[in-house]
Design an enzyme around this catalytic site. Structure first.
Site, PDB file in Angstrom:
ATOM      1  N   GLU A  54     123.109 -15.629  46.683  1.00 15.87           N
ATOM      2  CA  GLU A  54     122.164 -14.570  47.058  1.00 15.87           C
ATOM      3  C   GLU A  54     120.918 -14.556  46.175  1.00 15.87           C
ATOM      4  O   GLU A  54     121.005 -14.737  44.966  1.00 15.87           O
ATOM      5  CB  GLU A  54     122.869 -13.209  46.970  1.00 15.87           C
ATOM      6  CG  GLU A  54     121.993 -12.035  47.427  1.00 15.87           C
ATOM      7  CD  GLU A  54     122.833 -10.832  47.804  1.00 15.87           C
ATOM      8  OE1 GLU A  54     123.347 -10.797  48.939  1.00 15.87           O
ATOM      9  OE2 GLU A  54     123.011  -9.942  46.948  1.00 15.87           O
ATOM     10  N   LYS A  56     118.162 -12.051  44.947  1.00 11.16           N
ATOM     11  CA  LYS A  56     117.702 -10.644  44.848  1.00 11.16           C
ATOM     12  C   LYS A  56     117.078 -10.404  43.486  1.00 11.16           C
ATOM     13  O   LYS A  56     117.505 -10.970  42.491  1.00 11.16           O
ATOM     14  CB  LYS A  56     118.831  -9.654  45.133  1.00 11.16           C
ATOM     15  CG  LYS A  56     120.006  -9.655  44.173  1.00 11.16           C
ATOM     16  CD  LYS A  56     121.028  -8.562  44.536  1.00 11.16           C
ATOM     17  CE  LYS A  56     122.326  -8.758  43.766  1.00 11.16           C
ATOM     18  NZ  LYS A  56     123.428  -7.932  44.265  1.00 11.16           N
ATOM     19  N   LYS A 116     119.613 -10.136  54.463  1.00  9.20           N
ATOM     20  CA  LYS A 116     120.384  -9.081  53.824  1.00  9.20           C
ATOM     21  C   LYS A 116     119.519  -7.834  53.783  1.00  9.20           C
ATOM     22  O   LYS A 116     118.548  -7.762  53.048  1.00  9.20           O
ATOM     23  CB  LYS A 116     120.770  -9.568  52.421  1.00  9.20           C
ATOM     24  CG  LYS A 116     121.760  -8.677  51.701  1.00  9.20           C
ATOM     25  CD  LYS A 116     123.041  -8.518  52.449  1.00  9.20           C
ATOM     26  CE  LYS A 116     124.277  -9.025  51.751  1.00  9.20           C
ATOM     27  NZ  LYS A 116     124.361  -8.862  50.344  1.00  9.20           N
ATOM     28  N   GLU A 165     130.048  -6.064  57.602  1.00 12.02           N
ATOM     29  CA  GLU A 165     130.532  -5.687  56.270  1.00 12.02           C
ATOM     30  C   GLU A 165     131.395  -4.440  56.330  1.00 12.02           C
ATOM     31  O   GLU A 165     130.979  -3.411  56.851  1.00 12.02           O
ATOM     32  CB  GLU A 165     129.338  -5.450  55.341  1.00 12.02           C
ATOM     33  CG  GLU A 165     129.757  -4.936  53.963  1.00 12.02           C
ATOM     34  CD  GLU A 165     128.586  -4.859  53.005  1.00 12.02           C
ATOM     35  OE1 GLU A 165     127.859  -5.861  52.848  1.00 12.02           O
ATOM     36  OE2 GLU A 165     128.388  -3.785  52.419  1.00 12.02           O
ATOM     37  N   ASN A 186     133.374  -5.982  51.308  1.00  8.02           N
ATOM     38  CA  ASN A 186     132.585  -5.715  50.109  1.00  8.02           C
ATOM     39  C   ASN A 186     133.480  -5.122  49.025  1.00  8.02           C
ATOM     40  O   ASN A 186     134.081  -4.071  49.207  1.00  8.02           O
ATOM     41  CB  ASN A 186     131.421  -4.757  50.424  1.00  8.02           C
ATOM     42  CG  ASN A 186     130.344  -4.805  49.335  1.00  8.02           C
ATOM     43  OD1 ASN A 186     130.579  -5.343  48.247  1.00  8.02           O
ATOM     44  ND2 ASN A 186     129.189  -4.250  49.620  1.00  8.02           N
ATOM     45  N   GLU A 216     132.704 -10.308  49.361  1.00  6.31           N
ATOM     46  CA  GLU A 216     131.357 -10.025  48.859  1.00  6.31           C
ATOM     47  C   GLU A 216     131.386  -9.191  47.573  1.00  6.31           C
ATOM     48  O   GLU A 216     132.125  -8.210  47.502  1.00  6.31           O
ATOM     49  CB  GLU A 216     130.550  -9.202  49.876  1.00  6.31           C
ATOM     50  CG  GLU A 216     130.511  -9.728  51.283  1.00  6.31           C
ATOM     51  CD  GLU A 216     129.745  -8.747  52.206  1.00  6.31           C
ATOM     52  OE1 GLU A 216     129.475  -9.133  53.343  1.00  6.31           O
ATOM     53  OE2 GLU A 216     129.433  -7.610  51.778  1.00  6.31           O
ATOM     54  N   SER A 217     130.566  -9.574  46.640  1.00 10.57           N
ATOM     55  CA  SER A 217     130.251  -8.778  45.438  1.00 10.57           C
ATOM     56  C   SER A 217     131.263  -8.918  44.299  1.00 10.57           C
ATOM     57  O   SER A 217     132.470  -8.998  44.518  1.00 10.57           O
ATOM     58  CB  SER A 217     130.127  -7.281  45.733  1.00 10.57           C
ATOM     59  OG  SER A 217     129.265  -7.036  46.803  1.00 10.57           O
TER      60      SER A 217
HETATM   61  O1  IGP Z   1     125.551  -9.304  43.139  1.00  8.53           O
HETATM   62  P1  IGP Z   1     126.964  -9.403  43.607  1.00  8.53           P
HETATM   63  O2  IGP Z   1     127.878  -8.425  42.934  1.00  8.53           O
HETATM   64  O3  IGP Z   1     127.480 -10.832  43.517  1.00  8.53           O
HETATM   65  O4  IGP Z   1     126.967  -9.013  45.173  1.00  8.53           O
HETATM   66  C1  IGP Z   1     126.293  -9.768  46.137  1.00  8.53           C
HETATM   67  C2  IGP Z   1     126.308  -9.022  47.486  1.00  8.53           C
HETATM   68  O5  IGP Z   1     127.634  -8.941  47.910  1.00  8.53           O
HETATM   69  C3  IGP Z   1     125.685  -7.623  47.364  1.00  8.53           C
HETATM   70  O6  IGP Z   1     124.359  -7.782  46.987  1.00  8.53           O
HETATM   71  C4  IGP Z   1     125.761  -6.820  48.650  1.00  8.53           C
HETATM   72  C5  IGP Z   1     126.834  -6.717  49.460  1.00  8.53           C
HETATM   73  N1  IGP Z   1     126.574  -5.927  50.512  1.00  8.53           N
HETATM   74  C6  IGP Z   1     125.325  -5.487  50.434  1.00  8.53           C
HETATM   75  C7  IGP Z   1     124.588  -4.691  51.297  1.00  8.53           C
HETATM   76  C8  IGP Z   1     123.288  -4.436  50.984  1.00  8.53           C
HETATM   77  C9  IGP Z   1     122.713  -4.936  49.829  1.00  8.53           C
HETATM   78  C10 IGP Z   1     123.424  -5.752  48.958  1.00  8.53           C
HETATM   79  C11 IGP Z   1     124.740  -6.036  49.263  1.00  8.53           C
END
Ligand code: IGP
Length: 263
Positions: A54, A56, A116, A165, A186, A216-217
């Site tokens: 990603e 950002k 995104k 998601e 997520n 995710e995340s």
């Molecule tokens: O930075 P991380 O913890 O690796 O997460 C990435 C991504 O999953 C996260 O930015 C995200 C998941 N769902 C979202 C919805 C909107 C904005 C951002 C996100």
């Protein structure tokens, strides 16, 4: 009001303004609108490990993540590192992303791109296509099942894939439908920011096998990928772990090498 509701409220205003400035007909004239999309789902299914790296600059929880990050440089390195796809934040207010970031990424790489953003209107799906995306994100916590149906059907019509998601079983049950390609669990609760990889592991068995599973995340260790693969995940969305470093492309490359060598 929780953060997700606040983002959605701001997004509605933003989209209404944008519609006035750039009508749908103008979006449909952009060159990428006619481009044939590349399938992310297929790449995740066929070439493990499916890392979705990603791009950002910041997030509500990390306001100084990487404010000056260069999208062409980093997405090009993500591609060279072997990412299956790239997620590009296009929300400006909360994540410091822009439509230009997505278009620049499109001009730079040949792998699937995920727009995104917080999609609450069909207009943003037309935009996604016109800006060069291959996949859109629909967030169950933000949308009624009827909206998910309408948005995913439109996306499919445009040749885009849909990543839905979810954060819990209730969201999954009410939102799952055949017009979805991939389900992203997520690990971060978007309302409280709490993070727990067990959220993915526990929800995995509730997701039917025709949907590609994406976690995710909060992923920062290659050992977590191996564990999540055992639960049936084929996609892994990683942002902060790469973007927090000086050289996100290099961090992604090291991460993927470590995965390959099985260390
Ligand atoms: O930075 P991380 O913890 O690796 O997460 C990435 C991504 O999953 C996260 O930015 C995200 C998941 N769902 C979202 C919805 C909107 C904005 C951002 C996100």
């Amino acid at each position: 009001m929780n953060i997700l509701d606040r983002i959605a409220t701001d997004k509605r205003l933003e989209v209404e303004e944008q519609k006035e400035m750039v009508p749908v007909e103008a979006l449909q004239l952009l060159p990428h609108f006619k481009r044939k999309c590349i399938s992310l789902a297929k790449r995740l299914r066929t070439s493990p490990p499916g890392i979705i790296a990603e791009f950002k600059r910041r997030s509500p929880s990390l306001p100084d993540l990487n404010p000056d990050a260069d999208v062409a440089e980093i997405t090009s390195e993500y591609e060279k590192a072997g990412a299956a796809g790239i997620s590009v934040l296009t929300d400006e207010l909360y994540f410091g992303g822009t439509a230009d970031d997505l278009m620049l990424a499109r001009e730079t790489v040949n792998i699937p791109l995920l727009r995104k953003d917080f999609i609450i209107d069909e207009y943003q799906i037309i935009e996604a296509k016109a800006f060069g995306a291959d996949v859109i994100l629909l967030i169950a916590a933000l949308l009624k099942p009827e909206e998910i149906r309408k948005f995913s059907v439109l996306a499919r019509k445009l040749g885009l894939e849909v990543l839905l998601e979810v954060h819990n079983q209730e969201e999954l049950e009410r939102s799952i439908m055949p017009s979805i390609d991939m389900i992203g669990v997520n690990n971060r609760n978007l309302k409280t920011f709490e993070m727990d990889l067990n959220i993915s592991k526990n929800l995995a068995e509730e997701i039917p096998s025709e949907f590609v599973k994406v976690s995710e995340s909060g992923i920062s260790e290659t050992s977590s990928i191996l564990e999540l693969q055992k639960s049936g995940f084929q996609g892994f969305l990683i942002g902060g772990n790469f973007m927090k470093t000086k050289d996100p492309g290099n961090s992604a490359q090291k991460f993927m090498q470590e995965l390959k060598s099985g260390r």
